[in-house]
Enzyme design. Structure first.
Site, short mmCIF file in Angstrom:
data_model
loop_
_atom_site.label_atom_id
_atom_site.label_comp_id
_atom_site.label_asym_id
_atom_site.label_seq_id
_atom_site.Cartn_x
_atom_site.Cartn_y
_atom_site.Cartn_z
N ASP A 38 0.82 -1.20 0.00
CA ASP A 38 0.00 0.00 0.00
C ASP A 38 0.86 1.26 0.00
OD1 ASP A 38 0.85 -0.46 2.60
OD2 ASP A 38 -1.13 -0.23 3.52
N TYR B 289 0.48 21.00 -3.05
CA TYR B 289 0.65 20.24 -1.81
C TYR B 289 0.42 21.13 -0.59
CZ TYR B 289 2.22 16.20 0.84
OH TYR B 289 2.27 15.11 1.67
N GLU C 235 -2.82 -2.97 -2.93
CA GLU C 235 -2.72 -4.03 -1.93
C GLU C 235 -3.90 -4.99 -2.04
OE1 GLU C 235 -1.35 -3.68 2.52
OE2 GLU C 235 -3.52 -3.36 2.43
N ASP D 167 -7.87 -4.13 3.57
CA ASP D 167 -8.00 -4.02 5.03
C ASP D 167 -8.36 -2.59 5.43
OD1 ASP D 167 -5.61 -2.59 4.75
OD2 ASP D 167 -4.39 -4.05 5.82
N ASP E 171 2.06 20.52 8.69
CA ASP E 171 1.75 19.57 7.62
C ASP E 171 1.05 20.27 6.46
OD1 ASP E 171 1.68 16.98 6.47
OD2 ASP E 171 -0.30 16.58 7.30
N HIS F 144 -1.98 15.35 5.52
CA HIS F 144 -2.09 13.94 5.87
C HIS F 144 -3.25 13.68 6.84
CE1 HIS F 144 2.15 14.08 4.51
NE2 HIS F 144 1.92 12.83 4.13
#
Length: 223
Positions: A43, A62, A82, A90, A134, A139
């Site tokens: 992932d 960004y 994944e 998951d 950030d 994130h």
């Protein structure tokens, strides 16, 4: 390829003291630290590859909402890489490294400090647009878009499955977004993409609209 024109895909792996993985927009390549086995985590590899796709497609800046979408699309397609390989998702980013970074199914299971990550716009983190925060929480707020994908693919009663959700979000990223797009543009772009792929009034268009309503309907207030 990442640029749609057969360009090389390059990575530097097993960088000794680096406890991270990242895409360099300047170098146009991936870097994987060796403190944990980042280059073995499907992932994470898919996440960094998708940053490359995003740079050559929407090129989302960004910071703030565009940056959070940049991170979200990387999480989404990292998780789909994944899932394709292991057979099912998951919904956790980085779980194979020993600690999940984000939970697309239940975003609040992951904490930012002592606060749960957001799953809808009413929980959006208004943070300063600087490196210490950030770049506005790219994130952190990414989990809002991540969760909208989860709802579209699996979380709603009328969810459409991974394959159709992938197609919708990929088309949105590559056809309907641009550098400074906001969360509300992702909602509208996903609806338009679903209609283009499956038809106006289709089950897929209804599902992605419902997911956007649940996660992003208040997005305009944070633009």
């Amino acid at each position: 390829s990442l640029d749609g024109n057969g360009g090389n895909i390059q990575a530097a792996v097993r960088i000794g003291q680096l406890d991270n993985a990242f895409w360099s927009g300047d170098a146009k390549m991936m870097f994987f630290g060796n403190v944990r086995p980042y280059a073995e985590a499907l992932d994470v590899v898919g996440h960094e590859l998708t940053h490359g796709v995003t740079q050559f497609a929407a090129d989302l800046i960004y910071e703030l909402q565009p940056g959070a979408m940049n991170e979200a699309f990387s999480d989404i397609f990292g998780e789909m890489v994944e899932a394709r390989t292991v057979g099912q998702p998951d919904w956790l980013m980085g779980q194979s490294l020993g600690e999940a970074f984000r939970d697309m199914k239940n975003p609040g299971n992951i904490k930012f400090g002592d606060k749960p990550l957001p799953g809808k716009m009413s929980e959006y983190f208004d943070l300063p647009n600087d490196a210490n925060s950030d770049h506005g929480g790219v994130h952190i707020n990414s989990s809002i878009i991540n969760h909208a994908f989860y709802l579209t693919a699996a979380g709603l009663p009328n969810a459409v499955g991974l394959g159709d959700a992938e197609k919708i979000f990929y088309r949105c990223l590559t056809r309907h977004l641009q550098k400074q797009s906001q969360f509300i543009d992702a909602r509208l772009g996903c609806i338009a993409s679903a209609e283009e792929l499956f038809g106006a009034g289709s089950a897929q268009a209804k599902a992605v609209a419902d997911a956007g309503t649940q996660s992003l309907i208040a997005a305009a207030h944070h633009a």
